[in-house]
Scaffold this active site. Sequence first.
Site, short mmCIF file in Angstrom:
data_model
loop_
_atom_site.label_atom_id
_atom_site.label_comp_id
_atom_site.label_asym_id
_atom_site.label_seq_id
_atom_site.Cartn_x
_atom_site.Cartn_y
_atom_site.Cartn_z
N GLY A 179 40.52 46.51 38.04
CA GLY A 179 40.18 47.18 36.69
C GLY A 179 38.92 46.78 36.11
O GLY A 179 38.85 46.67 34.74
N ARG A 220 36.19 49.36 32.98
CA ARG A 220 36.37 49.25 31.56
C ARG A 220 36.49 48.09 30.80
O ARG A 220 37.15 47.04 31.62
CB ARG A 220 37.15 50.54 31.16
CG ARG A 220 36.97 51.88 31.78
CD ARG A 220 37.93 52.98 31.12
NE ARG A 220 39.06 52.61 31.49
CZ ARG A 220 40.28 52.67 30.80
NH1 ARG A 220 40.08 52.49 29.42
NH2 ARG A 220 41.42 52.64 31.39
N TYR A 252 55.52 45.25 28.27
CA TYR A 252 54.24 44.45 28.45
C TYR A 252 54.36 43.09 28.37
O TYR A 252 53.87 42.35 29.07
CB TYR A 252 53.15 45.01 27.37
CG TYR A 252 51.82 44.59 27.45
CD1 TYR A 252 51.20 45.15 28.10
CD2 TYR A 252 51.26 43.61 26.36
CE1 TYR A 252 49.79 44.63 28.28
CE2 TYR A 252 50.10 43.31 26.54
CZ TYR A 252 49.33 43.65 27.18
OH TYR A 252 47.89 43.28 27.27
N LYS A 289 53.54 40.31 31.15
CA LYS A 289 52.62 39.17 31.04
C LYS A 289 53.08 37.69 31.04
O LYS A 289 52.42 36.80 31.05
CB LYS A 289 51.79 39.56 29.55
CG LYS A 289 50.90 40.66 29.65
CD LYS A 289 49.82 40.65 30.47
CE LYS A 289 49.05 41.89 30.54
NZ LYS A 289 47.81 41.87 31.38
P1 NAP Z 1 41.53 48.73 29.17
O1 NAP Z 1 40.12 48.92 28.45
O2 NAP Z 1 42.67 49.54 28.85
O3 NAP Z 1 41.19 48.72 30.77
C1 NAP Z 1 42.39 48.68 31.61
C2 NAP Z 1 41.58 48.57 32.98
O4 NAP Z 1 42.80 48.40 34.02
C3 NAP Z 1 41.03 49.49 33.36
O5 NAP Z 1 39.70 49.46 33.84
C4 NAP Z 1 41.72 50.54 34.28
O6 NAP Z 1 41.25 51.04 35.51
C5 NAP Z 1 42.51 49.25 34.86
N1 NAP Z 1 43.88 49.66 35.84
C6 NAP Z 1 45.14 50.02 35.02
N2 NAP Z 1 45.82 50.42 36.05
C7 NAP Z 1 45.38 50.28 37.18
C8 NAP Z 1 45.78 50.18 38.66
N3 NAP Z 1 46.83 50.65 38.99
N4 NAP Z 1 45.03 49.68 39.64
C9 NAP Z 1 43.63 49.12 39.24
N5 NAP Z 1 43.29 49.38 38.06
C10 NAP Z 1 43.79 49.47 36.96
O7 NAP Z 1 42.14 47.35 28.96
P2 NAP Z 1 41.54 46.14 28.34
O8 NAP Z 1 41.71 45.83 26.99
O9 NAP Z 1 40.18 45.84 29.04
O10 NAP Z 1 42.52 45.04 29.32
C11 NAP Z 1 42.34 44.31 30.50
C12 NAP Z 1 43.52 43.36 30.59
O11 NAP Z 1 43.40 42.46 29.72
C13 NAP Z 1 44.74 43.83 30.80
O12 NAP Z 1 45.16 43.21 31.50
C14 NAP Z 1 45.45 43.87 29.37
O13 NAP Z 1 46.84 43.69 29.51
C15 NAP Z 1 44.71 42.45 29.08
N6 NAP Z 1 44.55 42.22 27.53
C16 NAP Z 1 44.05 43.01 26.67
C17 NAP Z 1 44.06 42.66 25.39
C18 NAP Z 1 43.44 43.49 24.21
O14 NAP Z 1 43.57 43.35 23.05
N7 NAP Z 1 42.57 44.52 24.83
C19 NAP Z 1 44.99 41.61 24.80
C20 NAP Z 1 45.66 41.05 25.76
C21 NAP Z 1 45.40 41.21 27.12
P3 NAP Z 1 40.90 52.67 35.44
O15 NAP Z 1 40.44 53.07 34.24
O16 NAP Z 1 40.05 52.71 36.79
O17 NAP Z 1 42.21 53.23 35.68
#
Ligand code: NAP
Length: 246
Positions: A11, A14, A154, A158
């Site tokens: 992932g 982005r 979620y 996690k």
């Molecule tokens: P995001 O901007 O929504 O990006 C999510 C990423 O996951 C995208 O690159 C997407 O790729 C990829 N993805 C989703 N489903 C997939 C699949 N089946 N196979 C391969 N790639 C997949 O989210 P983010 O905020 O950067 O989050 C990244 C990680 O951090 C996640 O695990 C999230 O749970 C964790 N996290 C985020 C936050 C926050 O506040 N943002 C807080 C705690 C934890 P595509 O676009 O190519 O589908």
Amino acid sequence: MLTGKVALVTGAGRGIGREIALTLAANGATVIVNYNGSKECAEAVVAEIVQRGGSAEAIQCNVSDFTASEMFVKEVLDKYKKVDILVNNAGVTRDNLIMRMTEADYDAVLDTNLKGAFNMIRHLSRCFIKQRNGKIINISSVSGVLGNAGQANYSASKAGLIGLTKSVAREFASRGVNVNAVAPGFIDTDMTKNMTDDAKKTLSSMIPMGRMGSTKNIADLVLFLAGEHAEYITGQVICVDGGMCI
Ligand code: NAP
């Protein structure tokens, strides 16, 4: 420095994954930029890395698919011969109160966030064990540590990722492979941008530092955990959350 290392970030087109890919590449690693649907974004990440003199390749794979992940890992190992650093970052949300949560929304979140990480670790386990060296970093969440109303699926995924991290850390500890989890708090990405200002204000009030974190805050810790200075750290969950989990 990570010169000569091969890093695979799921992932990575982005958000947090993109920043992790750019950071690892800036420190010398060759980076496999995995994406599922965001081909153009992933290619832009690769272009940015190459433009800065680094090395990277974008490869599509839906990590929730066991067989597709196996083929993805095979493709990477055939070409690069090894993976030194695996960052399981791919994640999705399908928030709702438990009373209204559909089975499809529960399954979709568990399949990507938890099974996706299992698939990648499972398929790379032989490679890591043979190498007797490696770093696995799973991106969990404070929701997996504290729970969160409206995020039962979620939070379960996690929290499951934390159990997966600790168990694999125990299995791999004697093989020179470190397995850790990073638990981000409230980070400014696409995942959080659609929240209302009121929801953002409420959430910010739960953060002792009073503000959201940046993708760089997460990538900086991943860089440390991927490097030699983290050699004696395994099975840990490190929160990067402005104090939410204090
Ligand atoms: P995001 O901007 O929504 O990006 C999510 C990423 O996951 C995208 O690159 C997407 O790729 C990829 N993805 C989703 N489903 C997939 C699949 N089946 N196979 C391969 N790639 C997949 O989210 P983010 O905020 O950067 O989050 C990244 C990680 O951090 C996640 O695990 C999230 O749970 C964790 N996290 C985020 C936050 C926050 O506040 N943002 C807080 C705690 C934890 P595509 O676009 O190519 O589908």
